[in-house]
Design a protein around this motif. Structure first.
Motif, PDB file in Angstrom:
ATOM      1  N   TYR A  43       0.836  -1.200   0.000  1.00 28.65           N
ATOM      2  CA  TYR A  43       0.000   0.000   0.000  1.00 28.65           C
ATOM      3  C   TYR A  43       0.870   1.249   0.000  1.00 28.65           C
ATOM      4  O   TYR A  43       0.633   2.190  -0.778  1.00 28.65           O
ATOM      5  N   LEU A  44       1.877   1.284   0.875  1.00 37.88           N
ATOM      6  CA  LEU A  44       2.778   2.437   0.939  1.00 37.88           C
ATOM      7  C   LEU A  44       3.459   2.670  -0.402  1.00 37.88           C
ATOM      8  O   LEU A  44       3.534   3.801  -0.898  1.00 37.88           O
ATOM      9  N   ALA A  45       3.975   1.594  -0.997  1.00 40.76           N
ATOM     10  CA  ALA A  45       4.690   1.729  -2.268  1.00 40.76           C
ATOM     11  C   ALA A  45       3.764   2.203  -3.377  1.00 40.76           C
ATOM     12  O   ALA A  45       4.131   3.065  -4.191  1.00 40.76           O
ATOM     13  N   ALA A  46       2.538   1.658  -3.435  1.00 42.27           N
ATOM     14  CA  ALA A  46       1.603   2.040  -4.501  1.00 42.27           C
ATOM     15  C   ALA A  46       1.250   3.517  -4.414  1.00 42.27           C
ATOM     16  O   ALA A  46       1.241   4.237  -5.427  1.00 42.27           O
ATOM     17  N   HIS A  47       0.982   4.009  -3.222  1.00 45.36           N
ATOM     18  CA  HIS A  47       0.542   5.403  -3.088  1.00 45.36           C
ATOM     19  C   HIS A  47       1.721   6.374  -3.159  1.00 45.36           C
ATOM     20  O   HIS A  47       1.548   7.512  -3.625  1.00 45.36           O
TER      21      HIS A  47
END
Length: 246
Positions: A58-62
């Motif tokens: 999630y962190l990487a995607a956003h």
């Protein structure tokens, strides 16, 4: 680590849309760097994930979304201000340059779609086997789509389903309604050998342009939908985590 603005801006020209592929499990996408560019609400949501791998992705995607938007607009990732519309669809905040975008991620991959104008939606899926494939078809396909599905050879049906699913999801995300809208309320052409396109739909979906994503990795399927009167040219891009924050 200090972040500097990107320059110059690299906006998609009129008639084009860009789809950026992102590898979420890249070791250069550290949690600390990703957290630094997210806003308070994104950090809070990340903190609610019970499983560390899901939180990291999630962190990487956003963070990648903000990096790609910043790269496109000539801004540092943390300078990108986001808001949402009445349906909760993310968009650039008031005062930011005009640009349409949408994000989809599945397992270790994400794709960010950008267009200079028009509502846009994107969906990618890892094509895992579906034990309940036929009940899903019977429940969610339109009458026209069911007829098309039963014409497929058995070895084409799983890929056909995912081509249908990503096309449908992309259309609903472009409108900002998600799966709250019935999937059998409109029909698309999803059969192999035919162009992915809208067949029958109510306004304002009827003029939606649909394009498949060529992800160049086996076992994946994706589609992008754009509210426009003319089919756009799709340009695939690959996001690099190397030096994304200077």
């Amino acid at each position: 680590m200090h972040s500097m603005p990107y320059a110059p801006a690299r906006r998609p020209p009129a008639g084009e849309l860009h789809a950026w592929m992102v590898q979420l499990d890249d070791c250069l996408a550290t949690d600390d760097d990703c957290l630094e560019v997210l806003d308070q609400s994104e950090r809070a949501r990340a903190g609610r994930f019970a499983f560390a791998p899901l939180r990291r992705r999630y962190l990487a995607a956003h963070a990648a979304l903000r990096g790609i938007l910043g790269h496109t607009l000539g801004l540092a990732p943390e300078q990108v201000a986001l808001s949402s519309d009445a349906n909760g669809k993310p968009r650039l905040a008031d005062g930011m340059p005009p640009l349409s975008f949408n994000l989809s991620h599945s397992h270790g991959m994400a794709v960010v779609a950008l267009a200079p104008q028009g509502e846009i939606g994107i969906d990618i899926e890892c094509c895992a086997p579906l034990p309940l494939l036929l009940p899903l078809v019977r429940r969610h396909f339109s009458v026209q789509e069911k007829h098309a599905f039963w014409t497929l050879d058995e070895n084409q049906r799983l890929a056909g389903f995912y081509r249908w699913w990503t096309g449908k999801e992309a259309c609903l995300k472009a409108l900002g309604v998600g799966l709250s809208s019935p999937l059998d309320g409109f029909s698309i052409e999803f059969r192999p050998g035919y162009a992915l396109r809208m067949l029958e739909a109510p306004a304002p979906m009827a003029s939606m342009q649909l394009l498949p994503l060529h992800l160049q990795q086996p076992g994946w399927c994706g589609a992008v939908a754009l509210a426009d009167t003319q089919p756009p040219v799709l340009r695939m891009r690959h996001w690099s985590w190397h030096g994304w924050r200077m």
